[in-house]
Structures are given as C-alpha cells and as structure tokens.
Motif scaffolding. Structure first.
Motif, PDB file in Angstrom:
ATOM      1  N   ASP A   1       0.828  -1.217   0.000  1.00 30.31           N
ATOM      2  CA  ASP A   1       0.000   0.000   0.000  1.00 30.31           C
ATOM      3  C   ASP A   1       0.861   1.266   0.000  1.00 30.31           C
ATOM      4  O   ASP A   1       0.361   2.366   0.240  1.00 30.31           O
ATOM      5  CB  ASP A   1      -0.921   0.023   1.229  1.00 30.31           C
TER       6      ASP A   1
ATOM      7  N   THR B   1      -0.279   3.988  -2.256  1.00 27.03           N
ATOM      8  CA  THR B   1      -1.687   4.391  -2.122  1.00 27.03           C
ATOM      9  C   THR B   1      -1.931   4.962  -0.721  1.00 27.03           C
ATOM     10  O   THR B   1      -1.484   6.064  -0.414  1.00 27.03           O
ATOM     11  CB  THR B   1      -2.612   3.195  -2.421  1.00 27.03           C
ATOM     12  N   LYS B   2      -2.605   4.193   0.126  1.00 28.14           N
ATOM     13  CA  LYS B   2      -3.033   4.759   1.411  1.00 28.14           C
ATOM     14  C   LYS B   2      -1.872   5.018   2.378  1.00 28.14           C
ATOM     15  O   LYS B   2      -2.018   5.834   3.306  1.00 28.14           O
ATOM     16  CB  LYS B   2      -4.079   3.852   2.060  1.00 28.14           C
TER      17      LYS B   2
ATOM     18  N   GLU C   1      -3.931   0.667 -12.568  1.00 28.41           N
ATOM     19  CA  GLU C   1      -2.898   1.415 -11.854  1.00 28.41           C
ATOM     20  C   GLU C   1      -2.565   0.787 -10.514  1.00 28.41           C
ATOM     21  O   GLU C   1      -1.398   0.756 -10.094  1.00 28.41           O
ATOM     22  CB  GLU C   1      -3.356   2.858 -11.650  1.00 28.41           C
ATOM     23  N   SER C   2      -3.571   0.249  -9.829  1.00 33.33           N
ATOM     24  CA  SER C   2      -3.347  -0.385  -8.537  1.00 33.33           C
ATOM     25  C   SER C   2      -2.476  -1.623  -8.684  1.00 33.33           C
ATOM     26  O   SER C   2      -1.537  -1.840  -7.902  1.00 33.33           O
ATOM     27  CB  SER C   2      -4.692  -0.757  -7.897  1.00 33.33           C
TER      28      SER C   2
END
Length: 616
Positions: free
Chosen positions: A217, A220-221, A406-407
């Motif tokens: 992650d 991201t987050k 994208e993830s």
C-alpha cells in the motif's frame, strides 16, 4: 619526574570551583604556560576525554576540560575538536544542549583566550547549530519509530520507491518548502534511503529477511508514511551536513530567530564554489548538445520497447503467484546472449551520456575516458555492469507499463523491481559478461556495501550484502555516475589517473601554447631542499609555480572537505617553494638545472603567501 599534565591539573581545579562563575574567576588569575609541543600533545590527548564527558552528559567535567584546553592553547584545542568532530550533536544522539553550554562557556571568556577570529566564529557556529539539535533529535526519533513499527517491510519499500524515482527521472522543485518531498532530488532521496538503512542496522540485523516483505500500500493509502520518513531522513542528513560544514570547511552558522543559515566565512570561497558548479553544469550541457548534434546510439529503453513490440522480450517476464505475486525475469544464462548484448564494447546512448558526464571531471581526450580503475577492472567494465542492470530495470518497467490497472501496476512495482540475487548467481552473471571469474569477483567486491560500514551510500556501493544475497536497486545502479563513485568509494583516484596526470599535462600544454617556457613533473634539489614541481613556467621576467591536485568535482560535503584538504596541502607546498625560490641564487640554480637561459632577477608567483586562509 612528574608527568606533564597541565590540562588535567587545570581542569581539576576548575571542577573543584563548582560554578561556571567561579571557573571564570579562577581562569582570570591563572598564568598561561607558553605553547610547546608537549602542551599541544597534552591538549590533543584530552579531546577524546571531552567526548566521553559529553557522551556521558557530565556537564561539569565537560565544561572544565574544554575551558582548560582552550585557555592553555585555544587555537590548537579548537582545531583538534573540529578535526575529531567532538562538538557535533549527532555524535551524542543529537543531545545538543550541553554542547551549546560548552561553546557558550568558552565564548564568555573569549578575552582570555589566545584564539584567532575564525576560532571564535566556530564557537558561535556551534552555539547556533546546537539550537537545532532538538529538532534533529525529534527527526531521529520519528525515523526510528517508523522503522520499528514497520521493520518487516520498511527497507524493501524505501529501496523500491527510490529506485522508481531514478527510473522515472524525478524532477524536484527547489522552490518548494523544506517540509515537502517535491523539494528534493533523487540523489537526496538515495542519501535518505541510505540513512534509513543505517538507522535500521543500528536497531535490527540486516539480512535476507529484511527484504522479504514490502508494503503493497506504499503508493496508495500509506504513501504519506513513507514520504514523511524519507523527508525526515533528508532533513536529518542536512543537519549532519551542516555539522561537517562548520567542522571541516571555512563555513559558519548564524541564527536569526528559528532560522539557522550556513554560509562561507569568506565570500570569495562561496563564489568560487558556486562558479565551480555552474561551470560543471555548463560543461555537461555543452557535451549533451554536442551529442544531440551527432547520430546518437540507441538507448536501452528503445531497445526494450522494440523487443516488446516485436514480441521477443514478452516471454522473459513471468507473473508468478507464490510466495507473493510478482514478476520474475527468466533471462537465459547463455554465454552467447551475454556476449552479444552485455559484453560488447560499443556503447548505448545511456552509456555515452554517462561517459560525457565522466568527461566533465577528467582532462585529456575522449578516448582516455576508457581507463583502468584497478589492474583488472576498467571504466568500460563498470559501464557494462550498468548496462546489464539498466536492461533488467527497463524490462521490468516496460512490462509494468503495459498494465492498465494502476493499482496492480503499483503493487507489482513494489514486489518485483528490487532485485534480490544469491551471491553465487551474481558472480555467475558477471562472469557471463566478462568471461573472467576473477574480474567478476573483483567488480562485485568494488560495488558491495556491508550494512556494518560507518558510511552507507547506495550510489557509491549499490550492492547491499545481506549475508547470502545481494539486494540491488537496478536503476540506481544504471543511472548513477558509477565509474566516478566506485573510484571515490574505493579510494582509487591515483590508480585511475595513471602514471601521467592529465591535469598536469593540460596545464603544461596550455602554458606552452601561450608562449611560456614550461616544464612539468620536475624534481630538483635547491638549497639542500628536495622540491617536486608539478608545473614550473617562466615568461616576461616572472616565474610561476603550480601545484595540481587532481580530484573529482565534489558532490557532497564529505568530498568538499577532501577538495579543501587538497587546497590547503597545495598551499603549504607552494609557500615552502616560494620561500626557497625568493632567493635569487636559488632561482639561478633552478634555471640552470632546467636548462633555461633566463634572467634570475624575476618575480616569483604562487598563491599569495600572505593571503588569509581559515585554519582548521
């Protein structure tokens, strides 16, 4: 006979005085001994004792010892403290308050000290910088807390993120806030990753397990977590650099409110440093423009793109699910493939650009940039190592760019793009490139970083040995000025220069073209003194002596200190020669041995003997 211990004796009496006011009163009534070699030795011997008192937070002993040293021989005492870095807060877990008290105590009796003005400026700088030590300590604690809470994933995650910056050609914004990650360059991020590694190594063992897991992650987050970690590491690195500046270079620290500014004591030095960087950048731009005007070679990314478009590279990368989902490169270990692609001597565009960057720091012809680094390893060999890892990096990144999600692309970037290679496998890969196992072993050794080393830097030694495996950020290898960095890291500059110094040759040729009588590398005995003259020249009744120090253009405060040491050494050498050759008879002897029929009643020019120079 009693042992000569004036520092200990005075320090003991100062300690017994209890308060700082009483210490000052005692010093005002103290008779200072004349300076001598024995006194200088005694002062030097107490430097490490002062460091111990500071480390143990023993304020009375520390202040008394420092005052005793400086009262008896201020210039020598402060020079020793600077040389040993005794007043750096980073040595004592960034506990700067006692260091500040020591410097303030010395400044309170400055009229009693036989100290030159630059020594007083240094003490004032220590006080200014000590005010930031608390902030630096907070940054250190923040880094340690993040590492401790994420120790299973932090190293691999940070290395991948820095590698990604290098691949994508990160452009920073110098105008951004110092609290923003956008302000800092990819090189500064590499330094930050090195500091994270060093801090991790002080807390946990660095082994293969340290790079088994990654925070999927992180893009991201949890992106802010790692940005804060790296920015904190960069800012802490800047504080350490400031300590090196005031300890090892003629720089000062000045405080105004909550702001501390580091600047050169001599404005001419600051201008010289800036001009050096401007000229270096200009030379790089000139070479790049020249390269663009020629028919340049193909870049590695273009090779990879064409291979994927034709379908010839698609099978090399396999998506596996266990033990974690990742891309695995299946490059056939076939000697013919390595010989055709990685072992060839003609250069890709990437390598030509690195060769031009290397040219900025070298004198001589373009062909002389392919030179021996050791008896068995050349600059071309290092370029081939970079070519190999550039290929691997670009292949992974090209495969990832085809992913629409994208993830998924971010997750596979984190799990796939940092290379973890067995020791024996890396040697075999290098052997396939060079066809020589001894060369392969030596190159890997030159590029290897041990976690226990005092100075860790991914761009200087990019192969991290974790005990059985090497961890390698491939695009940090590919994009760094690795030839230069390998020479610097392994202290191989003299070997790389070779038997003939190209700086001396360039200066000699330039003077000859300008109409000077000139001779280089001349050894002569004059007035009973052996003189080694790098370059000696004569014209228009003026004798010129040059001392050439061939060092790379500095890219860090450590390298700036190395350059400064070269300058100081050259200054001392030239002052000695100027003193001898100021005598007309000695000049006649020199000219006779040179075979020059010139008038000995001439002026002698070196760097000016009376010019001010900070003594460190």
């Amino acid at each position: 006979m009693s042992q000569f211990q004036p520092v200990s004796d005075l320090a003991a009496r100062l300690i017994a005085a209890k308060s700082q006011r009483a210490m000052v009163a005692l010093l005002r009534n103290q008779v200072r001994q004349p300076t001598s070699k024995s006194l200088a030795s005694d002062v030097k011997a107490h430097v490490q004792l002062l460091a111990k008192y500071l480390n143990d937070n023993r304020a009375g002993e520390a202040i008394a010892t420092a005052l005793a040293m400086m009262f008896l021989d201020a210039d020598h005492a402060i020079a020793c403290m600077r040389r040993e870095g005794v007043l750096r807060a980073s040595r004592y877990e960034f506990r700067g308050s006692l260091i500040g008290r020591v410097a303030k105590a010395a400044l309170s009796v400055r009229e009693l000290l036989t100290a030159s003005p630059d020594r007083i400026v240094y003490l004032e700088s220590v006080v200014a910088l000590s005010r930031l030590a608390g902030n630096a300590r907070a940054l250190q604690k923040e880094i340690e807390t993040t590492i401790r809470s994420r120790h299973a994933v932090v190293l691999k995650t940070v290395f991948v993120m820095v590698n990604t910056l290098f691949y994508h050609g990160w452009l920073n914004d110098h105008e951004a806030s110092s609290l923003s990650g956008h302000r800092y360059s990819s090189e500064e991020y590499a330094e930050a990753a090195s500091l994270v590694l060093r801090t991790y190594a002080s807390m946990f063992p660095v082994d293969g397990v340290s790079f088994t897991h990654v925070d999927t992650d992180a893009f991201t987050k949890n992106a802010l977590v790692y940005e804060r970690l790296l920015v904190a590491a960069i800012r802490l690195t800047k504080f350490r650099e400031a300590e090196f500046f005031i300890d090892g270079l003629p720089y000062r620290a000045d405080s105004a409110g909550e702001t501390v500014t580091i600047s050169s004591i001599d404005p001419d030095l600051e201008r010289s440093v800036r001009l050096g960087y401007i000229q270096s950048q200009n030379q790089g731009m000139i070479r790049y423009t020249h390269l663009q005007q020629t028919k340049p070679a193909i870049s590695m990314r273009s090779v990879i793109d064409r291979g994927f478009e034709r379908g010839s590279f698609g099978e090399m990368l396999e998506l596996v699910e266990q033990p974690i989902r990742r891309l695995v490169l299946r490059l056939p270990a076939v000697p013919e493939i390595f010989e055709e692609f990685f072992a060839r001597d003609d250069l890709f565009l990437d390598e030509l650009q690195m060769l031009l960057a290397l040219d900025v720091d070298n004198f001589g012809t373009f062909e002389e940039l392919i030179f021996s680094i050791t008896d068995h390893v050349t600059s071309m060999d290092v370029f081939k190592v970079q070519r190999y890892f550039n290929f691997l990096s670009c292949a992974y990144q090209r495969r990832l760019s085809d992913l629409k999600d994208e993830s998924e692309r971010g997750e596979l970037t984190l799990t796939s793009t940092l290379l973890v290679i067995r020791h024996d496998d890396l040697i075999k890969q290098m052997e396939l490139i060079f066809g020589d196992v001894d060369k392969a072993v030596e190159i890997v050794s030159l590029l290897t970083m041990e976690p226990g080393e005092p100075h860790l830097d991914l761009q200087y030694r990019p192969f991290l040995d974790t005990g059985g495996y090497y961890v390698i950020a491939p695009h940090v290898v590919a994009a760094s000025n690795l030839v230069r960095n390998t020479i610097v890291a392994n202290r191989l500059r003299s070997a790389a220069i070779g038997p003939k110094d190209r700086v001396v040759q360039a200066v000699t040729e330039a003077l000859g073209c300008a109409g000077f009588l000139v001779h280089s590398d001349f050894e002569v005995k004059v007035a009973g003194q052996e003189l080694e003259l790098d370059v000696v020249a004569w014209r228009d009744r003026s004798l010129f002596l040059f001392e050439c120090k061939n060092a790379y253009h500095p890219v860090s405060v450590h390298e700036m200190r190395n350059s400064w040491d070269h300058i100081r050494s050259a200054r001392k050498q030239l002052d000695k020669r100027h003193k001898i050759l100021a005598n007309t008879n000695n000049r006649e002897v020199l000219f006779q041995k040179l075979g020059w029929d010139v008038d000995a009643s001439c002026e002698v020019h070196t760097c000016p003997p009376s010019a001010p120079m900070a003594q460190i």
